[in-house]
Write an enzyme that holds these catalytic residues in place. Structure first.
Site, PDB file in Angstrom:
ATOM      1  N   CYS A  77       0.830  -1.204   0.000  1.00  0.00           N
ATOM      2  CA  CYS A  77       0.000   0.000   0.000  1.00  0.00           C
ATOM      3  C   CYS A  77       0.868   1.259   0.000  1.00  0.00           C
ATOM      4  CB  CYS A  77      -0.971  -0.061   1.175  1.00  0.00           C
ATOM      5  SG  CYS A  77      -2.398   0.978   0.918  1.00  0.00           S
ATOM      6  N   HIS A 168      -3.292  -5.299   1.925  1.00  0.00           N
ATOM      7  CA  HIS A 168      -2.623  -5.798   3.128  1.00  0.00           C
ATOM      8  C   HIS A 168      -3.011  -7.248   3.346  1.00  0.00           C
ATOM      9  CE1 HIS A 168      -1.767  -1.616   4.345  1.00  0.00           C
ATOM     10  NE2 HIS A 168      -2.913  -1.376   3.778  1.00  0.00           N
ATOM     11  N   GLU A 170      -1.007  -8.759   5.739  1.00  0.00           N
ATOM     12  CA  GLU A 170      -0.486  -8.852   7.116  1.00  0.00           C
ATOM     13  C   GLU A 170      -1.613  -8.675   8.136  1.00  0.00           C
ATOM     14  OE1 GLU A 170       0.012  -6.439   5.049  1.00  0.00           O
ATOM     15  OE2 GLU A 170      -0.259  -4.505   6.054  1.00  0.00           O
TER      16      GLU A 170
HETATM   17  N1  GLN Z   1      -3.775   6.259   1.249  1.00  0.00           N
HETATM   18  C1  GLN Z   1      -2.433   6.097   1.760  1.00  0.00           C
HETATM   19  C2  GLN Z   1      -1.447   6.946   0.981  1.00  0.00           C
HETATM   20  O1  GLN Z   1      -1.793   7.483  -0.023  1.00  0.00           O
HETATM   21  C3  GLN Z   1      -2.025   4.645   1.711  1.00  0.00           C
HETATM   22  C4  GLN Z   1      -2.956   3.823   2.565  1.00  0.00           C
HETATM   23  C5  GLN Z   1      -2.338   2.561   3.119  1.00  0.00           C
HETATM   24  O2  GLN Z   1      -1.122   2.380   3.151  1.00  0.00           O
HETATM   25  N2  GLN Z   1      -3.175   1.694   3.632  1.00  0.00           N
HETATM   26  O3  GLN Z   1      -0.344   7.107   1.370  1.00  0.00           O
END
Ligand code: GLN
Length: 184
Positions: A77, A168, A170
């Site tokens: 992410c 995710h 994890e």
């Molecule tokens: N929306 C976050 C970003 O742009 C990322 C979200 C996440 O890591 N769950 O940095």
């Protein structure tokens, strides 16, 4: 030892997932922590905040140096956003190590966060993936392999020893992607 970048975000969940596959995890907050690791996971969190914290920690230079010297890295992410070469409509800090373009918060405010089963290349059976204000990959270079999609949206990519996932695992009790990364 498997390092988990631990400046902000859900690093504790990655630490537990690593330990569940029988490996030792180390929380990485400084360049000397990084030296102890043979691999690094960058967790979910807030990518704009992380850009600032990485510079303060001196890890903005140390991480790409290690990756360029061959250290495998996985960004989940926020971590994938940091790996991308291009971030749509943003000049924020990024390592720019993977030849991908990402769009942040790409699933929109209506479906801010959701969970979904998906196919992940190289793993048998569906993977339960948790998306939290997740990015998508909107363009990939020829050297990038697409590992998973949601509908027509690319959500997992690999380029050589670098792995990026928009979701995710994890936060689930399925350690297969951690295992995949450790064998990469
Ligand atoms: N929306 C976050 C970003 O742009 C990322 C979200 C996440 O890591 N769950 O940095």
């Amino acid at each position: 030892m498997i390092g988990v970048l631990s400046l902000q975000g859900d690093f504790a969940a990655h630490r537990r997932a690593i330990e569940s596959v029988g490996k030792e995890a180390v929380e990485v907050r400084t360049p000397s922590d990084l030296e102890k690791c043979e691999r690094l996971i960058m967790p979910g969190g807030e990518s704009t905040t992380l850009g600032i914290l990485l510079r303060l920690a001196g890890l903005d230079m140390a991480i790409p140096e290690r990756v360029n010297a061959g250290m495998p890295i996985w960004g989940t992410c926020m971590g994938m956003i940091l790996l991308a070469k291009e971030i749509e409509d943003s000049e924020q800090f990024r390592f720019g190590l993977m030849n991908i373009t990402v769009k942040r918060n790409a699933f929109g405010s209506q479906v801010f966060s959701f969970e979904q089963g998906l196919e992940f290349k190289g793993l048998d059976g569906p993977l339960h993936a948790v998306f939290i204000r997740a990015p998508v990959v909107t363009a990939v270079g020829t050297e990038v392999q697409v590992l998973a999609k949601v509908d027509d949206k690319v959500v997992a990519v690999r380029q050589d020893r670098m792995l990026g996932t928009a979701f995710h695992t994890e936060l689930t009790d399925d350690p297969r992607v951690h295992d995949f990364f450790i064998r990469m």
